[in-house]
Design a protein around this motif. Structure first.
Motif, mmCIF file in Angstrom:
data_model
loop_
_atom_site.group_PDB
_atom_site.id
_atom_site.type_symbol
_atom_site.label_atom_id
_atom_site.label_comp_id
_atom_site.label_asym_id
_atom_site.label_seq_id
_atom_site.Cartn_x
_atom_site.Cartn_y
_atom_site.Cartn_z
ATOM 1 N N UNK A 24 0.961 -1.224 0.187
ATOM 2 C CA UNK A 24 0.083 -0.761 0.131
ATOM 3 C C UNK A 24 0.990 1.168 -0.028
ATOM 4 N N UNK A 25 2.108 1.107 0.172
ATOM 5 C CA UNK A 25 2.684 2.094 0.359
ATOM 6 C C UNK A 25 4.084 2.460 -0.206
ATOM 7 N N UNK A 29 5.544 -6.239 -4.041
ATOM 8 C CA UNK A 29 4.740 -7.101 -4.535
ATOM 9 C C UNK A 29 5.517 -8.449 -2.861
ATOM 10 N N UNK A 30 4.570 -9.118 -2.152
ATOM 11 C CA UNK A 30 4.918 -10.284 -1.361
ATOM 12 C C UNK A 30 3.891 -11.127 -1.944
ATOM 13 N N UNK A 31 4.593 -12.593 -1.958
ATOM 14 C CA UNK A 31 4.476 -13.636 -2.123
ATOM 15 C C UNK A 31 4.316 -14.074 -1.166
#
Length: 66
Positions: A46-47, A52-54
């Motif tokens: 969001x920042x 990305x996180x997976x």
């Protein structure tokens, strides 16, 4: 034995989001054929644009190591 969660973070170069998501979709299809693979999801920061996180969930550690 409990499930194993694998997390990793990726920061994409500008304009490469679509390419990454296409590759990730193909990888998820391949992983879904492996015994012990439960699910995979991706989350956008969001920042930070392009980060990305997976997260993938596996039945056990042996499943991750195959």
């Amino acid at each position: 034995m409990d499930n194993v969660i694998v997390l990793f973070e990726v920061t994409l170069k500008e304009g490469r989001m679509e390419d990454y998501l296409n590759r990730a979709s193909k990888l998820k299809d391949d992983l879904s054929k492996l015994d012990g693979f439960i699910s995979a999801e991706r989350f956008s920061s969001l920042n930070t644009k392009g980060k990305l996180w997976s997260m993938s969930i596996w039945k056990n550690e042996a499943s991750v190591q195959q």
